[in-house]
Design a protein around this motif. Sequence first.
Motif, mmCIF file in Angstrom:
data_model
loop_
_atom_site.group_PDB
_atom_site.id
_atom_site.type_symbol
_atom_site.label_atom_id
_atom_site.label_comp_id
_atom_site.label_asym_id
_atom_site.label_seq_id
_atom_site.Cartn_x
_atom_site.Cartn_y
_atom_site.Cartn_z
ATOM 1 N N ARG A 44 7.688 0.564 -4.167
ATOM 2 C CA ARG A 44 6.865 -0.264 -3.282
ATOM 3 C C ARG A 44 7.552 -0.472 -1.928
ATOM 4 O O ARG A 44 6.936 -0.377 -0.880
ATOM 5 C CB ARG A 44 6.575 -1.617 -3.925
ATOM 6 C CG ARG A 44 5.647 -2.475 -3.080
ATOM 7 C CD ARG A 44 5.519 -3.867 -3.628
ATOM 8 N NE ARG A 44 5.102 -3.835 -5.009
ATOM 9 C CZ ARG A 44 5.018 -4.933 -5.763
ATOM 10 N NH1 ARG A 44 5.320 -6.111 -5.269
ATOM 11 N NH2 ARG A 44 4.644 -4.848 -7.018
ATOM 12 N N LEU A 71 -0.980 0.033 -1.610
ATOM 13 C CA LEU A 71 -1.853 -0.697 -2.547
ATOM 14 C C LEU A 71 -1.577 -0.264 -3.979
ATOM 15 O O LEU A 71 -1.525 -1.081 -4.896
ATOM 16 C CB LEU A 71 -3.328 -0.454 -2.205
ATOM 17 C CG LEU A 71 -3.830 -1.122 -0.922
ATOM 18 C CD1 LEU A 71 -5.206 -0.594 -0.539
ATOM 19 C CD2 LEU A 71 -3.891 -2.637 -1.086
ATOM 20 N N GLU A 72 -1.383 1.048 -4.178
ATOM 21 C CA GLU A 72 -1.159 1.550 -5.544
ATOM 22 C C GLU A 72 0.237 1.210 -6.065
ATOM 23 O O GLU A 72 0.495 1.325 -7.259
ATOM 24 C CB GLU A 72 -1.430 3.059 -5.602
ATOM 25 C CG GLU A 72 -2.913 3.336 -5.411
ATOM 26 C CD GLU A 72 -3.324 4.784 -5.619
ATOM 27 O OE1 GLU A 72 -2.452 5.669 -5.563
ATOM 28 O OE2 GLU A 72 -4.523 5.019 -5.826
ATOM 29 N N LYS A 73 1.130 0.818 -5.172
ATOM 30 C CA LYS A 73 2.455 0.377 -5.635
ATOM 31 C C LYS A 73 2.508 -1.144 -5.725
ATOM 32 O O LYS A 73 3.575 -1.732 -5.897
ATOM 33 C CB LYS A 73 3.565 0.889 -4.699
ATOM 34 C CG LYS A 73 3.678 2.409 -4.639
ATOM 35 C CD LYS A 73 3.973 3.019 -5.995
ATOM 36 C CE LYS A 73 3.952 4.545 -5.932
ATOM 37 N NZ LYS A 73 3.869 5.149 -7.275
ATOM 38 N N GLY A 74 1.350 -1.797 -5.519
ATOM 39 C CA GLY A 74 1.260 -3.236 -5.764
ATOM 40 C C GLY A 74 1.542 -4.118 -4.560
ATOM 41 O O GLY A 74 1.677 -5.336 -4.704
ATOM 42 N N ALA A 75 1.620 -3.541 -3.355
ATOM 43 C CA ALA A 75 1.803 -4.387 -2.169
ATOM 44 C C ALA A 75 0.484 -5.088 -1.862
ATOM 45 O O ALA A 75 -0.585 -4.580 -2.201
ATOM 46 C CB ALA A 75 2.236 -3.543 -0.984
ATOM 47 N N ASP A 76 0.550 -6.263 -1.226
ATOM 48 C CA ASP A 76 -0.704 -6.900 -0.841
ATOM 49 C C ASP A 76 -0.897 -6.802 0.677
ATOM 50 O O ASP A 76 0.003 -6.369 1.406
ATOM 51 C CB ASP A 76 -0.804 -8.336 -1.366
ATOM 52 C CG ASP A 76 0.280 -9.262 -0.828
ATOM 53 O OD1 ASP A 76 0.690 -9.080 0.336
ATOM 54 O OD2 ASP A 76 0.709 -10.163 -1.574
#
Lengths: 111, 353
Positions: A44, A71-76
Motif C-alpha cells: 500500500r 484502492l485495491e491495496k486498501g488506501a482511502d
Amino acid sequence: MGKPYYIEEDLFKFGNITEFQPELGKKFFSYYNAVFEEGALTEREKALIALAVSHTVQCPYCIDAYTTASLEKGADEEQMMEAIHVAAAIRGGASLVHGVQMMNKAKEISM
Amino acid sequence: MSEATKSLKSRKHRLASSFIQLKVLNDNGHSNGEAYSFEGKLHAAGHYPLKPLKTEILQVNIGKMCNQTCRHCHVDAGPDRKEIMTREVMQQCIDAVKNSDFNTVDLTGGAPEMNPDFRWFVEKLDKAGVNIIVRCNLTIILANPRYYDLPEFYKTHNVVIISSLPHYSARRTDAQRGEGVFAKSIQVLKMLNEVGYGMDGSGLELHLVYNPSGAYLPPSQESLKKDFKRRLKSDFDIEFNDLYAITNMPISRFLDYLIQSGNYDAYTDKLLEAFNPLAIDGLMCRNTVSVGWDGYLYDCDFNQMLDLKIGDKAPLHISEFDEEMMLSRTIITNQHCFGCTAGSGSSCGGEIA
C-alpha cells in the motif's frame, strides 16, 4: 479531429514494449514487479508513493494504474489526496527553494 | 421514489431478467480479443467437472424484501420486492438439516428479519442444534420499533451476525448502500457491542463484510481488518471479531452499475486476469447448498439470482433433499464465477486462497 496522443487502451499494452527490444524490456518488467512486492515498505505504501510520483511525472497511464492500485491495496481517498499534496509540496518547494539562489544572485549584482 | 431506490425488477429493467444477464456475461471475451470461459479455466486447472466436497452450510435466502436498495446488490432486493419464504418451506429446510450433515444454517435475504416467520425459524433452528448465521444489514434494527430488541434476540439464540460495512468512512459506505446508512450502521454496531457482540470473551460473534465501493478488487483481508479495527475503535469505540473481504459479482445491480459507468469490460478483464486456480478448493459452492425463497436449490446465492437451479432433469426442491444425490451433483458454473476465483478468491466468508 485527429487521434489523441494518449489512448486509454495503450496502458494495457505496456508489456508490448518487449516487441522491439525483448531483453531489456524483460529485465525492466522483472525489476518493476520486484519493486512493488511487499518489502520494508508495504504494497500500500508503495502504491501511494507511485501515485504521488505519477502526478509529478504527469503520466496519465500511471495515474489511472496507481489510483486503482491504491484502492485495491486498501488506501482511502483521504490518504490518496494527501499523497498528491506531498508531491505538490515538493514541486512547489523545489521552485521556491531556488528563490534563495535568485536572492543570492540579485544581491550579488545589486548595490 | 427515485430510480436509485427501486429494484431493477420494479423498473422493468432488462437486467432484471437472468437470461439477459447471462447473455451479457457470455457475449464478451477479453478486450484483447481472446475468448475465454470459466469452464475452460476449470478444465485447464484439472477441476472439471466441479464437484462438491461436503454438505456443511445450508444458506437460506428467506426473501428479497429489504429496507435498503444498495447499488451493488446481487439479489436486486429492496422495499418493493415481495418474494418471501413461507413457514412451510422453512420447515422443509429444518427437516433437511436434521437429516443431513449440515452444521450451519446461514440466513440471508433481502433483510431476512423482514420475513414475518424469521424469529420462528431461528428458534426452531436453535432447537435443532445447528450454528445459525444471520446476514444482518444493521439498519433494519432501527427501521421499526418491532426490530429494536433484535440484538437481545440474537444473543438468546447465540446467532453469529455477519454485517456489511463496506468502509469505515461515511463517503464510501453511503455511496454503495444509500444516504445515511453509515451513521445508522454505526449506531447499531454500538447496540450490538452493548449486548456483548464482538466483545472479547462474550462468545458472541460479530463479523463485518467489506466489498469495494466501485469497479475494483478488494485489498488483502488481513491488512484491511487491521485498518477497520483501528479506525472503528478510535473513531467510534466499536469492536468486532473478523472482517471478510468479498469481491463484487458482475450480476444484477452491480452489473448494471458496471455497464452504466463504462467499467464493464475493464472489470471483467480484471477478474479474468486475476484468476487464481488455488481458490478453487475453497469455493463456497463446494461446501454449501443455497435455498431460494420458494424452496428451490442452487449451488450458491449467485447462481440463485441467475436462476441456475440444481437438478439434471428437473429443478430440485428442498422438500426432496437427498444428501447423497447432492454430493454427487456437478456444480453449475458460468462466467460470473470468475468473481469467486479472482486474486485471493471470494466467498460469503471472505478470502479463500
